[in-house]
Every structure is written in C-alpha cells, then in structure tokens.
Motif scaffolding. Structure first.
Motif, PDB file in Angstrom:
ATOM      1  N   LYS A  21      57.165  44.946  30.001  1.00 20.37           N
ATOM      2  CA  LYS A  21      58.204  44.830  29.365  1.00 20.37           C
ATOM      3  C   LYS A  21      58.982  46.283  29.337  1.00 20.37           C
ATOM      4  O   LYS A  21      58.232  47.491  29.257  1.00 20.37           O
ATOM      5  CB  LYS A  21      58.208  44.590  27.850  1.00 20.37           C
ATOM      6  N   ALA A  22      60.247  46.262  29.711  1.00 16.59           N
ATOM      7  CA  ALA A  22      60.991  47.721  29.793  1.00 16.59           C
ATOM      8  C   ALA A  22      61.978  47.663  28.804  1.00 16.59           C
ATOM      9  O   ALA A  22      62.677  46.596  28.394  1.00 16.59           O
ATOM     10  CB  ALA A  22      61.700  47.709  31.108  1.00 16.59           C
ATOM     11  N   GLY A  23      62.611  48.946  28.477  1.00 17.40           N
ATOM     12  CA  GLY A  23      63.700  49.065  27.649  1.00 17.40           C
ATOM     13  C   GLY A  23      64.687  49.917  28.258  1.00 17.40           C
ATOM     14  O   GLY A  23      64.285  51.134  29.049  1.00 17.40           O
ATOM     15  N   ILE A  24      65.848  49.635  28.225  1.00 14.56           N
ATOM     16  CA  ILE A  24      66.782  50.651  29.268  1.00 14.56           C
ATOM     17  C   ILE A  24      67.881  51.171  28.024  1.00 14.56           C
ATOM     18  O   ILE A  24      68.443  50.723  27.141  1.00 14.56           O
ATOM     19  CB  ILE A  24      67.666  49.506  30.007  1.00 14.56           C
ATOM     20  N   VAL A  25      68.176  52.620  28.257  1.00 17.00           N
ATOM     21  CA  VAL A  25      69.005  53.163  27.623  1.00 17.00           C
ATOM     22  C   VAL A  25      70.062  53.668  28.415  1.00 17.00           C
ATOM     23  O   VAL A  25      69.916  54.413  29.327  1.00 17.00           O
ATOM     24  CB  VAL A  25      68.359  54.519  27.018  1.00 17.00           C
ATOM     25  N   THR A  26      71.161  53.073  28.256  1.00 16.72           N
ATOM     26  CA  THR A  26      72.489  53.466  28.913  1.00 16.72           C
ATOM     27  C   THR A  26      73.444  54.466  28.166  1.00 16.72           C
ATOM     28  O   THR A  26      73.578  54.269  27.047  1.00 16.72           O
ATOM     29  CB  THR A  26      73.372  52.151  29.254  1.00 16.72           C
ATOM     30  N   THR A  27      73.552  55.821  28.986  1.00 13.63           N
ATOM     31  CA  THR A  27      74.119  56.760  28.442  1.00 13.63           C
ATOM     32  C   THR A  27      75.580  56.942  29.044  1.00 13.63           C
ATOM     33  O   THR A  27      75.640  56.900  30.136  1.00 13.63           O
ATOM     34  CB  THR A  27      73.459  58.028  28.359  1.00 13.63           C
ATOM     35  N   GLY A  28      76.517  57.143  28.190  1.00  9.20           N
ATOM     36  CA  GLY A  28      77.883  57.538  28.655  1.00  9.20           C
ATOM     37  C   GLY A  28      78.975  57.036  27.509  1.00  9.20           C
ATOM     38  O   GLY A  28      78.835  55.939  27.266  1.00  9.20           O
ATOM     39  N   SER A  29      79.756  58.072  27.061  1.00  9.67           N
ATOM     40  CA  SER A  29      80.647  57.747  26.045  1.00  9.67           C
ATOM     41  C   SER A  29      81.659  56.742  26.761  1.00  9.67           C
ATOM     42  O   SER A  29      82.219  55.676  26.041  1.00  9.67           O
ATOM     43  CB  SER A  29      81.457  58.861  25.763  1.00  9.67           C
ATOM     44  N   GLU A  30      81.878  56.853  28.149  1.00  5.38           N
ATOM     45  CA  GLU A  30      82.922  55.924  28.745  1.00  5.38           C
ATOM     46  C   GLU A  30      82.501  54.399  28.554  1.00  5.38           C
ATOM     47  O   GLU A  30      83.072  53.463  28.433  1.00  5.38           O
ATOM     48  CB  GLU A  30      83.251  56.283  30.027  1.00  5.38           C
ATOM     49  N   VAL A  31      81.210  54.212  28.763  1.00  5.83           N
ATOM     50  CA  VAL A  31      80.601  52.747  28.443  1.00  5.83           C
ATOM     51  C   VAL A  31      80.287  52.385  27.242  1.00  5.83           C
ATOM     52  O   VAL A  31      80.827  51.441  26.507  1.00  5.83           O
ATOM     53  CB  VAL A  31      79.135  52.714  29.224  1.00  5.83           C
ATOM     54  N   PHE A  32      80.021  53.355  26.218  1.00  6.96           N
ATOM     55  CA  PHE A  32      79.744  53.242  24.844  1.00  6.96           C
ATOM     56  C   PHE A  32      81.128  52.899  24.053  1.00  6.96           C
ATOM     57  O   PHE A  32      80.987  51.776  23.258  1.00  6.96           O
ATOM     58  CB  PHE A  32      79.337  54.454  23.937  1.00  6.96           C
ATOM     59  N   TYR A  33      82.301  53.361  24.437  1.00  5.92           N
ATOM     60  CA  TYR A  33      83.327  53.070  23.694  1.00  5.92           C
ATOM     61  C   TYR A  33      84.170  51.997  24.614  1.00  5.92           C
ATOM     62  O   TYR A  33      85.232  51.678  24.161  1.00  5.92           O
ATOM     63  CB  TYR A  33      84.157  54.155  23.569  1.00  5.92           C
ATOM     64  N   GLY A  34      83.516  51.345  25.582  1.00  5.09           N
ATOM     65  CA  GLY A  34      84.375  50.223  26.183  1.00  5.09           C
ATOM     66  C   GLY A  34      85.485  50.671  27.221  1.00  5.09           C
ATOM     67  O   GLY A  34      86.175  49.644  27.430  1.00  5.09           O
ATOM     68  N   ARG A  35      85.292  51.920  27.501  1.00  7.24           N
ATOM     69  CA  ARG A  35      86.492  52.112  28.397  1.00  7.24           C
ATOM     70  C   ARG A  35      86.305  51.865  29.872  1.00  7.24           C
ATOM     71  O   ARG A  35      87.388  51.517  30.677  1.00  7.24           O
ATOM     72  CB  ARG A  35      86.408  53.757  28.373  1.00  7.24           C
ATOM     73  N   ILE A  36      85.059  51.793  30.321  1.00  8.28           N
ATOM     74  CA  ILE A  36      84.695  51.079  31.495  1.00  8.28           C
ATOM     75  C   ILE A  36      83.370  50.121  31.594  1.00  8.28           C
ATOM     76  O   ILE A  36      82.709  50.232  30.386  1.00  8.28           O
ATOM     77  CB  ILE A  36      84.146  52.060  32.673  1.00  8.28           C
ATOM     78  N   LYS A  37      83.338  49.168  32.261  1.00  2.47           N
ATOM     79  CA  LYS A  37      82.269  48.212  32.155  1.00  2.47           C
ATOM     80  C   LYS A  37      81.089  48.752  32.661  1.00  2.47           C
ATOM     81  O   LYS A  37      80.826  49.431  33.708  1.00  2.47           O
ATOM     82  CB  LYS A  37      82.600  46.894  33.241  1.00  2.47           C
ATOM     83  N   ASP A  38      79.881  48.462  32.062  1.00  2.00           N
ATOM     84  CA  ASP A  38      78.697  48.827  32.499  1.00  2.00           C
ATOM     85  C   ASP A  38      78.236  48.151  33.716  1.00  2.00           C
ATOM     86  O   ASP A  38      77.633  46.896  33.456  1.00  2.00           O
ATOM     87  CB  ASP A  38      77.666  48.683  31.233  1.00  2.00           C
ATOM     88  N   THR A  39      78.133  48.879  34.827  1.00  2.00           N
ATOM     89  CA  THR A  39      77.844  48.020  36.033  1.00  2.00           C
ATOM     90  C   THR A  39      76.392  48.653  36.488  1.00  2.00           C
ATOM     91  O   THR A  39      75.936  48.215  37.713  1.00  2.00           O
ATOM     92  CB  THR A  39      78.731  48.207  37.358  1.00  2.00           C
ATOM     93  N   PHE A  40      75.809  49.619  35.670  1.00  2.00           N
ATOM     94  CA  PHE A  40      74.402  50.243  35.930  1.00  2.00           C
ATOM     95  C   PHE A  40      73.285  49.175  35.646  1.00  2.00           C
ATOM     96  O   PHE A  40      72.400  48.967  36.439  1.00  2.00           O
ATOM     97  CB  PHE A  40      74.384  51.370  35.510  1.00  2.00           C
ATOM     98  N   THR A  41      73.375  48.946  34.282  1.00  2.00           N
ATOM     99  CA  THR A  41      72.367  48.056  33.920  1.00  2.00           C
ATOM    100  C   THR A  41      71.709  46.776  34.697  1.00  2.00           C
ATOM    101  O   THR A  41      70.871  46.658  34.866  1.00  2.00           O
ATOM    102  CB  THR A  41      72.582  47.766  32.172  1.00  2.00           C
ATOM    103  N   PRO A  42      72.864  45.953  35.199  1.00  2.00           N
ATOM    104  CA  PRO A  42      72.477  44.844  35.777  1.00  2.00           C
ATOM    105  C   PRO A  42      71.653  45.222  37.127  1.00  2.00           C
ATOM    106  O   PRO A  42      70.776  44.215  37.465  1.00  2.00           O
ATOM    107  CB  PRO A  42      73.830  44.275  36.099  1.00  2.00           C
ATOM    108  N   VAL A  43      72.109  46.127  37.640  1.00  2.00           N
ATOM    109  CA  VAL A  43      71.449  46.733  39.024  1.00  2.00           C
ATOM    110  C   VAL A  43      69.830  46.960  38.700  1.00  2.00           C
ATOM    111  O   VAL A  43      68.875  46.541  39.253  1.00  2.00           O
ATOM    112  CB  VAL A  43      72.025  47.923  39.622  1.00  2.00           C
ATOM    113  N   VAL A  44      69.651  47.827  37.293  1.00  2.00           N
ATOM    114  CA  VAL A  44      68.324  48.210  37.027  1.00  2.00           C
ATOM    115  C   VAL A  44      67.547  46.886  36.834  1.00  2.00           C
ATOM    116  O   VAL A  44      66.225  46.795  37.088  1.00  2.00           O
ATOM    117  CB  VAL A  44      68.367  48.981  35.705  1.00  2.00           C
ATOM    118  N   VAL A  45      68.082  45.836  36.054  1.00  2.00           N
ATOM    119  CA  VAL A  45      67.671  44.593  35.394  1.00  2.00           C
ATOM    120  C   VAL A  45      67.066  43.887  36.824  1.00  2.00           C
ATOM    121  O   VAL A  45      65.884  43.334  36.857  1.00  2.00           O
ATOM    122  CB  VAL A  45      68.398  43.973  34.477  1.00  2.00           C
ATOM    123  N   ASN A  46      67.678  43.758  37.871  1.00  2.00           N
ATOM    124  CA  ASN A  46      67.611  43.075  38.949  1.00  2.00           C
ATOM    125  C   ASN A  46      66.382  43.735  39.652  1.00  2.00           C
ATOM    126  O   ASN A  46      65.528  42.983  40.034  1.00  2.00           O
ATOM    127  CB  ASN A  46      68.743  42.870  39.890  1.00  2.00           C
TER     128      ASN A  46
END
Length: 341
Positions: A171-196
C-alpha cells in the motif's frame, strides 16, 4: 569418451547430441546423447559431415556436458524459476512469476572467469514477466573434470547466483505538493502517472493528500500517511533547489533518514530516497516523472517493490547507463537505460 571412425560406430553409444542443419528447412537434433548407433544410421551420419564420432567411455573423474549443465543450473536457480530440458549441454532458466531479476554479478564473473564455464544472464535488477527467459548455462567442452565442477560449487557458495523476487502486495500514500494544484489553479496530472506506475508492481495507492507549499503542511501530510501504516510514501512536486521548493526539507523534517537527494540519472537528477527508522521507504519525485517515458523512478521502483533496500551506492552505480536518449519511440525497459550494472 573416445573418437572412432563413423564406419565402425555400430553398437556404440553417442556421448553428445548430433545436430542436423538444413538451410531454411530445419535445425535440430538428429541423434540424441545415449543413442546406440545402428548400421542404418551410418549413411545419415556421414551425410551431415560426421566422419568420426565421440562415443562414451564412462570415467568417474569426468562429467558429460549435460551433467555439468545441471550443476551450473543448480548454483543459479531460485524457487521462482523454471527450466528447459537439457539440450546439447545447455539449460535455460525462465521466470516462474512476475518479479525483479537479481544477479550476484561478482560471483557470476568469478564463475565465468573459470576455464570452460558459461553462464549468460539478463542484466541484474531487471523487472521481468512470468515466462521471460532469464539465463542460459553450459560448459564449453563435451566433457569436463569433476573437480572443476566441484570448484564451481565452492565458488558459488550456498546462496543462489540468481534470484527472482516477486512483488508482494503493498500500500502506498501519495503527497502532492504545490499551491497551484492545492488551490485548483491547474489540474493534477502528476498523481495519475504515479498511481499507474505503482500498480504495475502490485502497489496500490490507498491514500492521497494534496497540500500547498508550506513546509509545516507537507511535514504534517507525510506524518499522517506514516501513521496510517502505508508501506511506501511518494512525494511529488517541489523537488528542485529553488527557494520555494520545500519538499526535500519537509521529508527530512518528517523524521526520515535521507539516503540521497540527487541521483546521477537523466531524467531524474533531483530524485530523493529516504527511509524511516522502521524501514518504510519514502521517495521525492522530480517533475520529469510526470512527462518523461522513463526516469529514475522506473529504475528504483521495481527494487523497492521487491523489498530491496536502496543504498547510496546503488544510486551511484546508476550513473553508468543512467542517460536516457529520449528516443522518439520509447522501448524501455528493452534498451540500455539504467543497465550499466
């Protein structure tokens, strides 16, 4: 064994397979080791160029190539491998499951340095699928002294020369860091790559936290995942040396010991590898993992998934072969990237 004229071979026992090759038609064994030569076999043997034959004279101090191949196979195999039949003194090993193929390179070279020995393998730390060919073994001559094969067993020692390590469920846990993602300014395209990528090695991403660039928030997120008992923590974003990239410092502040911040691999130089005291691994992934076909993450993840602990020296060795050529058509892992060792 002794060499005799083929015309005089009737009644004698062949001590090796005899191959017949007809261009664009066939290549195979015409007569197997142990075959008792008959009168009608002699014209066939002559037609394939065998004017003389080696026939078996049993000697307790000598081993036939097939017997020697069995010894080489025995020093190589582990319980997750399957094998071919012995053919012309050669045995091939195959993966019995998906896993990480690991070679003790020093012992492999020690055995291959001995006269008349041959063990050929895939690269070490190579992820393989069930059924993949892993290695082939044989001796060079038709017969060999028993004492030489005893020396092989002594050099090899009690541990298998080759290992295939399956990927246990993790089992893994992912921490996505970045105000631009946190505040919804851009879409998180990093996490799906890592999950895959995690899923390819039997690792399920069961927890995901997105935080801004504040150090305290990153540290808190890492600690929360650790308390939830995940087997692996992956942090994305904020991995460069810019002043506002705080993920490396947060990983250290969370209590993890840093094995290395930085690796001699392109793409992936800003990679971080660390461990908590209980052995839980944590990785900081540079942005290249999000868009590049193959990176440092693809070289390290299979080892972590198989339960190997990454040391500084392991990352250092990746420098030899650690330059991805960014081919227009990516063939990784069927290429030289990451295979210097």
């Amino acid at each position: 064994m002794k060499l005799i004229n083929t015309l005089d071979a009737a009644g004698h026992v062949l001590c090796h397979d005899i191959t017949r090759i007809v261009k664009d038609v066939e290549k195979g064994v015409a007569f197997h080791k142990g075959h008792v030569v008959k009168e009608e076999d002699i014209p066939v043997l002559l037609s394939i160029g065998k004017e003389h034959l080696y026939v078996w004279e049993k000697d307790s101090n000598l081993l036939h190539e097939d017997e020697a191949a069995e010894i080489l196979y025995d020093v190589c195999k582990n319980e997750n491998m399957t094998r071919s039949e012995t053919k012309e003194g050669k045995i091939e090993l195959f993966a019995g499951c998906d896993g990480l193929f690991v070679v003790d390179v020093d012992r492999l070279e020690a055995i291959n340095s001995m006269d008349n020995m041959m063990i050929a393998t895939r690269h070490t730390n190579y992820p393989v699928k069930k059924g993949d060919k892993l290695a082939g073994t044989r001796i060079i001559p038709l017969v060999i002294e028993k004492e030489k094969m005893d020396e092989v067993k002594e050099v090899a020692g009690p541990e298998p020369l080759l290992k295939l390590l399956p990927y246990p469920k993790r089992k893994a846990g992912i921490v996505t860091t970045g105000s631009e993602v946190f505040y919804g300014r851009i879409k998180d395209t990093f996490t799906p790559v890592v999950v895959n990528k995690l899923s390819q090695y039997n690792i399920e991403a069961v927890e995901h936290v997105t935080v801004n660039d504040e150090m305290d928030n990153i540290v808190k997120a890492i600690k929360e995942l650790k308390e939830k008992g995940v087997d692996l923590i992956v942090c994305t974003g904020g991995m460069s040396v810019d002043p506002d990239d705080r993920t490396p410092g947060a990983i250290k502040a969370s209590g993890a010991g840093i094995i290395s911040y930085g690796a001699p691999v392109l793409p992936g130089a800003m990679f971080l590898m660390g461990y908590f005291e209980d052995g839980t691994p944590i990785m900081g992934l540079p942005g290249c993992v999000m868009y590049a076909k193959a990176t440092i993450f693809d070289l390290v993840l299979p080892r972590v998934a198989a339960g190997l602990k990454i040391e500084k020296k392991d990352l250092v060795k990746l420098g030899h072969g650690g330059l991805c050529l960014s081919c227009k058509v990516c063939t990784f892992p069927e290429c030289g990237f990451g295979k210097g060792v």
